[in-house]
Design a protein around this motif. Structure first.
Motif, PDB file in Angstrom:
ATOM      1  N   GLU A  42       0.811  -1.221   0.000  1.00 10.38           N
ATOM      2  CA  GLU A  42       0.000   0.000   0.000  1.00 10.38           C
ATOM      3  C   GLU A  42       0.843   1.270   0.000  1.00 10.38           C
ATOM      4  O   GLU A  42       0.475   2.261  -0.641  1.00 10.38           O
ATOM      5  CB  GLU A  42      -0.945  -0.003   1.193  1.00 10.38           C
ATOM      6  N   ALA A 100       0.672   6.687  -6.831  1.00 12.96           N
ATOM      7  CA  ALA A 100      -0.512   7.482  -7.167  1.00 12.96           C
ATOM      8  C   ALA A 100      -0.191   8.976  -7.082  1.00 12.96           C
ATOM      9  O   ALA A 100      -0.599   9.753  -7.954  1.00 12.96           O
ATOM     10  CB  ALA A 100      -1.665   7.124  -6.229  1.00 12.96           C
ATOM     11  N   ARG A 101       0.553   9.385  -6.050  1.00 14.93           N
ATOM     12  CA  ARG A 101       0.916  10.803  -5.907  1.00 14.93           C
ATOM     13  C   ARG A 101       1.861  11.253  -7.008  1.00 14.93           C
ATOM     14  O   ARG A 101       1.828  12.405  -7.427  1.00 14.93           O
ATOM     15  CB  ARG A 101       1.557  11.046  -4.542  1.00 14.93           C
ATOM     16  N   GLN A 139       1.993   1.866  -3.486  1.00 13.95           N
ATOM     17  CA  GLN A 139       0.837   2.235  -4.299  1.00 13.95           C
ATOM     18  C   GLN A 139       0.471   3.698  -4.073  1.00 13.95           C
ATOM     19  O   GLN A 139       0.191   4.438  -5.020  1.00 13.95           O
ATOM     20  CB  GLN A 139      -0.356   1.345  -3.969  1.00 13.95           C
ATOM     21  N   SER A 140       0.504   4.131  -2.814  1.00 13.42           N
ATOM     22  CA  SER A 140       0.178   5.513  -2.468  1.00 13.42           C
ATOM     23  C   SER A 140       1.197   6.479  -3.082  1.00 13.42           C
ATOM     24  O   SER A 140       0.829   7.505  -3.661  1.00 13.42           O
ATOM     25  CB  SER A 140       0.143   5.678  -0.951  1.00 13.42           C
TER      26      SER A 140
END
Length: 157
Positions: free
Chosen positions: A83, A90-91, A86-87
């Motif tokens: 996660e 995404a940013r 993934q975070s």
């Protein structure tokens, strides 16, 4: 079982302990052959000078280095599992707001030049995309003057 004593050391079929250094040499030999194959395929027609090839093999032959480098390529097409990554991804996946230059070798046998098709919308302040004929994956080594000229032209524009 917790608290149990370890069993006898692993043995080869001949009854000898495994030769871990021999196994490491086998793995290193396969890695060196992989490096040679990649350098034949990715920049077709470019021959890395012997001294540079030896230094490259020494660097990439160090434990974990080749795995990490190839991991960068593999992750381009496989979403991250954890996660936190993934975070972060995404940013970092938003539009780029500065003028950008993208150079790609027309003969790159690692990453298809078509991978950059349609990227223009991700660059809100312009993308200059240049495909360099006769260059493969390592275009900065294969055609250093051409690459430098494009970079300097971009920076001076």
């Amino acid at each position: 079982m917790c608290g149990s004593t370890p069993g006898p050391p692993a043995r080869s079929p001949a009854g000898r302990p495994p030769d871990r250094r021999g196994r490491a040499r086998q793995v290193a030999g396969r890695r060196v052959r992989r490096i040679d194959r990649l350098w034949r395929e990715w920049p077709p027609g470019y021959e890395l000078p012997d001294a540079e090839r030896a230094a490259l093999k020494e660097t990439l032959g160090a434990p974990g280095v080749l795995t990490e480098i190839l991991g960068d390529y593999r992750q381009l097409f496989t979403p991250p599992a954890d996660e936190a990554t993934q975070s972060l991804q995404a940013r970092a996946s938003g539009a780029l707001t500065v003028p950008s230059l993208y150079l790609h070798g027309a003969d790159d046998n690692c990453m298809s030049v078509e991978l950059s098709d349609g990227m223009d919308d991700l660059f809100t302040n312009g993308l200059e995309r240049i495909v360099i004929p006769g260059a493969g994956h390592f275009l900065h080594l294969e055609q250093p003057k051409t690459v430098a000229d494009h970079i300097l032209g971009f920076l001076n524009s």
